[in-house]
Motif scaffolding. Structure first.
Motif, short mmCIF file in Angstrom:
data_model
loop_
_atom_site.label_atom_id
_atom_site.label_comp_id
_atom_site.label_asym_id
_atom_site.label_seq_id
_atom_site.Cartn_x
_atom_site.Cartn_y
_atom_site.Cartn_z
N GLU A 1 -0.68 4.68 -2.87
CA GLU A 1 -0.69 5.96 -3.58
C GLU A 1 0.59 6.76 -3.38
O GLU A 1 0.90 7.64 -4.18
CB GLU A 1 -1.89 6.81 -3.13
CG GLU A 1 -3.23 6.16 -3.34
CD GLU A 1 -3.62 5.13 -2.27
OE1 GLU A 1 -4.62 4.44 -2.49
OE2 GLU A 1 -2.93 5.01 -1.24
N THR A 2 1.34 6.45 -2.34
CA THR A 2 2.55 7.20 -2.01
C THR A 2 3.81 6.52 -2.54
O THR A 2 4.78 7.19 -2.88
CB THR A 2 2.65 7.37 -0.48
OG1 THR A 2 1.48 8.03 -0.02
CG2 THR A 2 3.85 8.17 -0.08
N ASP B 1 0.90 15.36 2.22
CA ASP B 1 1.71 14.49 1.37
C ASP B 1 3.01 14.07 2.06
O ASP B 1 3.46 12.94 1.91
CB ASP B 1 2.00 15.16 0.03
CG ASP B 1 0.76 15.23 -0.85
OD1 ASP B 1 -0.17 14.42 -0.64
OD2 ASP B 1 0.72 16.10 -1.74
N ARG C 1 -6.02 -3.57 -0.22
CA ARG C 1 -6.00 -2.21 -0.78
C ARG C 1 -5.71 -2.25 -2.28
O ARG C 1 -6.24 -1.45 -3.04
CB ARG C 1 -4.95 -1.35 -0.08
CG ARG C 1 -5.32 -1.01 1.35
CD ARG C 1 -4.74 0.30 1.83
NE ARG C 1 -5.41 1.40 1.16
CZ ARG C 1 -4.78 2.34 0.44
NH1 ARG C 1 -3.48 2.33 0.30
NH2 ARG C 1 -5.46 3.31 -0.11
N LYS D 1 2.11 11.41 4.58
CA LYS D 1 1.90 10.13 3.91
C LYS D 1 3.23 9.46 3.57
O LYS D 1 3.40 8.25 3.75
CB LYS D 1 1.08 10.33 2.63
CG LYS D 1 -0.37 10.65 2.87
CD LYS D 1 -1.09 10.84 1.54
CE LYS D 1 -2.57 11.08 1.72
NZ LYS D 1 -3.26 11.24 0.41
N HIS E 1 0.71 1.68 1.57
CA HIS E 1 0.67 3.08 1.12
C HIS E 1 0.78 3.15 -0.41
O HIS E 1 1.68 3.78 -0.95
CB HIS E 1 1.79 3.88 1.78
CG HIS E 1 1.62 4.07 3.24
ND1 HIS E 1 1.83 3.06 4.15
CD2 HIS E 1 1.25 5.14 3.97
CE1 HIS E 1 1.61 3.51 5.37
NE2 HIS E 1 1.25 4.77 5.28
N GLY F 1 -7.36 -1.28 -6.61
CA GLY F 1 -6.55 -0.10 -6.87
C GLY F 1 -6.05 -0.01 -8.30
O GLY F 1 -5.94 -1.01 -9.00
N GLU F 2 -5.76 1.20 -8.69
CA GLU F 2 -5.18 1.44 -10.01
C GLU F 2 -3.72 1.84 -9.84
O GLU F 2 -3.29 2.20 -8.75
CB GLU F 2 -5.95 2.56 -10.70
CG GLU F 2 -7.40 2.21 -11.00
CD GLU F 2 -8.13 3.33 -11.72
OE1 GLU F 2 -7.47 4.28 -12.18
OE2 GLU F 2 -9.36 3.25 -11.80
N GLY F 3 -3.00 1.77 -10.91
CA GLY F 3 -1.61 2.21 -10.91
C GLY F 3 -0.63 1.06 -10.83
O GLY F 3 -0.97 -0.09 -10.56
#
Length: 197
Positions: free
Chosen positions: A91-92, A42, A118, A45, A89, A122-124
């Motif tokens: 997710e980060t 983590d 990407r 990342k 990035h 993607g979710e979020g």
């Protein structure tokens, strides 16, 4: 030390405050190298999302170090993310950091895969911001554009307002059958791009 100990939030706070992501120790060890040495995925990342260099050090590349020390998941991630830009990035990144990158002109189309590619599936919140930023300019997406594009949009809107005032248009804001609001909705979306200088 934050990267060595795997203290993700401490590292995030330091980077947000402007810590040099590639500041090496006297022996050439970088924060990313030490995170890879100790298997802190983590943290690696996070550092990568700030553009940490993956160049060789006296101890090898971060990827080589992760492989040599048996951190297979970290080594696999380093391989998978070789062509990513900081905006990729998803997710980060926090939403605030993604917004900052978008507003400072981060490209949606550079890197492999691109941030937009990407984000497509993607979710979020961050993926949603990247997808919104790819849409044509609108009042709703204005805040996601770089400063130069936002300034250009403001100037064009101000120009329409001045024309409206100078020519004393009727309350509908029309002249020669063209509504000022239609101009904003129809023309600015083509006149304002993320690459506006």
């Amino acid at each position: 030390m934050a990267c060595q100990e795997g203290h993700l939030e401490c590292a995030r706070l330091l980077l947000e405050a402007g810590a040099a992501v590639n500041q090496a120790r006297d022996n050439g060890v970088t924060p990313l190298l030490v995170a890879c040495y100790l298997g802190h995925l983590d943290v690696a990342k996070l550092l990568s999302s700030y553009g940490a260099s993956r160049a060789a050090t006296p101890f090898g590349t971060p990827e080589e170090v992760a492989n040599r020390l048996g951190h297979a998941d970290l080594a696999a991630w380093l391989v998978a993310s070789r062509g990513w830009t900081p905006l990729a990035h998803l997710e980060t990144l926090t939403a605030a950091r993604a917004l900052s990158l978008l507003r400072s002109g981060a490209s949606l189309h550079e890197g492999e895969p691109t941030p937009l590619r990407r984000a497509a599936g993607g979710e979020g919140e961050v993926a949603a911001l990247v997808r919104r930023a790819a849409a044509p300019w609108s009042p709703a997406s204005h805040s996601l554009f770089p400063a130069a594009a936002r300034a250009r949009a403001a100037l064009l809107i101000l120009s329409i307002y001045e024309i409206h005032e100078r020519h004393e248009l009727d309350s509908a804001g029309t002249t020669n059958g063209i509504a000022a609001l239609d101009f904003v909705a129809c023309v600015l979306r083509f006149a304002i791009t993320r690459e506006t200088e």
